[in-house]
Design a protein around this motif. Structure first.
Motif, PDB file in Angstrom:
ATOM      1  N   ASP A  36      -8.724   7.812 -11.774  1.00 16.50           N
ATOM      2  CA  ASP A  36      -8.066   7.153 -12.889  1.00 16.50           C
ATOM      3  C   ASP A  36      -6.718   6.578 -12.478  1.00 16.50           C
ATOM      4  N   GLU A  37      -6.238   5.653 -13.282  1.00 10.23           N
ATOM      5  CA  GLU A  37      -4.955   5.011 -13.029  1.00 10.23           C
ATOM      6  C   GLU A  37      -3.866   6.072 -12.867  1.00 10.23           C
ATOM      7  N   HIS A  38      -3.042   5.885 -11.842  1.00 14.70           N
ATOM      8  CA  HIS A  38      -1.964   6.827 -11.543  1.00 14.70           C
ATOM      9  C   HIS A  38      -0.798   6.075 -10.910  1.00 14.70           C
ATOM     10  N   ASN A  39       0.357   6.735 -10.857  1.00 17.37           N
ATOM     11  CA  ASN A  39       1.544   6.127 -10.260  1.00 17.37           C
ATOM     12  C   ASN A  39       1.406   6.043  -8.749  1.00 17.37           C
ATOM     13  N   ALA A  40       2.119   5.100  -8.169  1.00 17.21           N
ATOM     14  CA  ALA A  40       2.076   4.889  -6.725  1.00 17.21           C
ATOM     15  C   ALA A  40       3.217   5.639  -6.044  1.00 17.21           C
ATOM     16  N   PRO A  41       2.968   6.143  -4.831  1.00 16.82           N
ATOM     17  CA  PRO A  41       4.067   6.708  -4.040  1.00 16.82           C
ATOM     18  C   PRO A  41       4.923   5.565  -3.498  1.00 16.82           C
ATOM     19  N   PRO A  42       6.049   5.877  -2.862  1.00 15.55           N
ATOM     20  CA  PRO A  42       6.904   4.821  -2.315  1.00 15.55           C
ATOM     21  C   PRO A  42       6.168   3.893  -1.332  1.00 15.55           C
ATOM     22  N   ALA A  43       5.254   4.438  -0.552  1.00 11.90           N
ATOM     23  CA  ALA A  43       4.460   3.618   0.375  1.00 11.90           C
ATOM     24  C   ALA A  43       3.127   4.304   0.601  1.00 11.90           C
ATOM     25  N   ALA A  44       2.063   3.502   0.675  1.00 12.08           N
ATOM     26  CA  ALA A  44       0.732   4.074   0.885  1.00 12.08           C
ATOM     27  C   ALA A  44      -0.210   3.019   1.438  1.00 12.08           C
ATOM     28  N   GLY A  45      -1.199   3.487   2.178  1.00 13.61           N
ATOM     29  CA  GLY A  45      -2.241   2.619   2.705  1.00 13.61           C
ATOM     30  C   GLY A  45      -3.596   3.269   2.521  1.00 13.61           C
ATOM     31  N   LEU A  46      -4.612   2.449   2.399  1.00 13.25           N
ATOM     32  CA  LEU A  46      -5.974   2.908   2.197  1.00 13.25           C
ATOM     33  C   LEU A  46      -6.848   2.321   3.291  1.00 13.25           C
ATOM     34  N   HIS A  47      -7.593   3.172   3.994  1.00 17.44           N
ATOM     35  CA  HIS A  47      -8.517   2.739   5.033  1.00 17.44           C
ATOM     36  C   HIS A  47      -9.914   3.160   4.595  1.00 17.44           C
ATOM     37  N   VAL A  48     -10.789   2.191   4.366  1.00 20.03           N
ATOM     38  CA  VAL A  48     -12.151   2.476   3.929  1.00 20.03           C
ATOM     39  C   VAL A  48     -12.992   2.784   5.165  1.00 20.03           C
ATOM     40  N   LEU A  49     -13.493   4.011   5.237  1.00 14.20           N
ATOM     41  CA  LEU A  49     -14.331   4.424   6.370  1.00 14.20           C
ATOM     42  C   LEU A  49     -15.803   4.122   6.121  1.00 14.20           C
ATOM     43  N   GLN A  50     -16.205   4.260   4.866  1.00 16.19           N
ATOM     44  CA  GLN A  50     -17.610   4.067   4.510  1.00 16.19           C
ATOM     45  C   GLN A  50     -17.684   3.555   3.086  1.00 16.19           C
ATOM     46  N   GLY A  51     -18.592   2.640   2.831  1.00 21.87           N
ATOM     47  CA  GLY A  51     -18.837   2.184   1.476  1.00 21.87           C
ATOM     48  C   GLY A  51     -17.994   0.999   1.054  1.00 21.87           C
ATOM     49  N   GLY A  60      -4.379  -5.766 -14.643  1.00 23.58           N
ATOM     50  CA  GLY A  60      -5.718  -6.330 -14.618  1.00 23.58           C
ATOM     51  C   GLY A  60      -6.147  -6.876 -13.271  1.00 23.58           C
ATOM     52  N   GLY A  61      -5.255  -6.906 -12.294  1.00 22.84           N
ATOM     53  CA  GLY A  61      -5.620  -7.366 -10.960  1.00 22.84           C
ATOM     54  C   GLY A  61      -6.526  -6.359 -10.270  1.00 22.84           C
ATOM     55  N   GLU A  62      -7.300  -6.854  -9.320  1.00 24.65           N
ATOM     56  CA  GLU A  62      -8.188  -5.962  -8.574  1.00 24.65           C
ATOM     57  C   GLU A  62      -8.466  -6.536  -7.196  1.00 24.65           C
ATOM     58  N   GLU A  63      -8.858  -5.636  -6.300  1.00 25.89           N
ATOM     59  CA  GLU A  63      -9.223  -6.040  -4.946  1.00 25.89           C
ATOM     60  C   GLU A  63     -10.389  -5.167  -4.499  1.00 25.89           C
ATOM     61  N   GLU A  64     -11.400  -5.800  -3.936  1.00 25.93           N
ATOM     62  CA  GLU A  64     -12.552  -5.076  -3.412  1.00 25.93           C
ATOM     63  C   GLU A  64     -12.378  -4.894  -1.911  1.00 25.93           C
ATOM     64  N   LEU A  65     -12.596  -3.662  -1.445  1.00 30.78           N
ATOM     65  CA  LEU A  65     -12.450  -3.331  -0.029  1.00 30.78           C
ATOM     66  C   LEU A  65     -13.750  -2.743   0.494  1.00 30.78           C
ATOM     67  N   THR A  66     -14.098  -3.086   1.725  1.00 28.73           N
ATOM     68  CA  THR A  66     -15.323  -2.590   2.341  1.00 28.73           C
ATOM     69  C   THR A  66     -14.990  -1.815   3.614  1.00 28.73           C
ATOM     70  N   ALA A  67     -15.999  -1.125   4.134  1.00 24.02           N
ATOM     71  CA  ALA A  67     -15.828  -0.293   5.326  1.00 24.02           C
ATOM     72  C   ALA A  67     -15.123  -1.072   6.432  1.00 24.02           C
ATOM     73  N   GLY A  68     -14.115  -0.431   7.029  1.00 23.07           N
ATOM     74  CA  GLY A  68     -13.348  -1.027   8.107  1.00 23.07           C
ATOM     75  C   GLY A  68     -12.062  -1.678   7.651  1.00 23.07           C
ATOM     76  N   GLN A  69     -11.927  -1.953   6.376  1.00 20.94           N
ATOM     77  CA  GLN A  69     -10.710  -2.608   5.888  1.00 20.94           C
ATOM     78  C   GLN A  69      -9.590  -1.603   5.647  1.00 20.94           C
ATOM     79  N   VAL A  70      -8.369  -2.059   5.921  1.00 20.32           N
ATOM     80  CA  VAL A  70      -7.153  -1.297   5.648  1.00 20.32           C
ATOM     81  C   VAL A  70      -6.317  -2.147   4.697  1.00 20.32           C
ATOM     82  N   HIS A  71      -5.751  -1.509   3.675  1.00 21.90           N
ATOM     83  CA  HIS A  71      -5.036  -2.262   2.653  1.00 21.90           C
ATOM     84  C   HIS A  71      -3.861  -1.443   2.139  1.00 21.90           C
ATOM     85  N   ALA A  72      -2.741  -2.086   1.904  1.00 27.95           N
ATOM     86  CA  ALA A  72      -1.607  -1.415   1.280  1.00 27.95           C
ATOM     87  C   ALA A  72      -1.968  -1.080  -0.164  1.00 27.95           C
ATOM     88  N   VAL A  73      -1.593   0.107  -0.584  1.00 28.73           N
ATOM     89  CA  VAL A  73      -1.829   0.514  -1.967  1.00 28.73           C
ATOM     90  C   VAL A  73      -0.772  -0.157  -2.840  1.00 28.73           C
TER      91      VAL A  73
END
Length: 106
Positions: A36-51, A60-73
């Motif tokens: 669910d929607e939650h507050n962000a830390p000062p800095a974060a990154g997300l690396h999709v390993l699978q799926g 209302g903005g959104e971004e779709e990420l797939t396996a292998g992608q790294v994205h700033a939270v």
């Protein structure tokens, strides 16, 4: 992923690195489950390993990420939904004294 499949909420997480303000966790979500929607830390990154996941932000903005992608939270309230069974590594930097944080004294 096996733990997430047996969890009543379809997810599991494990903090595998905690070094001062740095934290890294592996998170598994079965298809259709969300954080669910939650507050962000000062800095974060997300690396999709699978799926495939969708990261949404409050405006209302959104971004779709797939396996292998790294994205700033996003640095605003956000959530994540698994579009298929997914495993991600979440890296966060926490703490009020982080130099990049707007309300930091430094």
């Amino acid at each position: 992923m096996a733990q997430a499949r047996t969890d009543p909420h379809g997810r599991s997480s494990h903090l595998f690195l905690h070094d001062g303000p740095l934290r890294q966790s592996v998170i598994a979500l079965v298809e259709g489950e969300s954080l669910d929607e939650h507050n962000a830390p000062p800095a974060a990154g997300l690396h999709v390993l699978q799926g495939r996941v969708r990261v949404t932000v409050k405006d209302g903005g959104e971004e779709e990420l797939t396996a292998g992608q790294v994205h700033a939270v996003p640095r605003e309230r956000h959530g994540m939904t698994a579009l298929e069974d997914s495993v991600v590594v979440l890296t966060t930097v926490t703490g009020a004294d982080w130099p990049g944080r707007a309300d930091s004294a430094g």
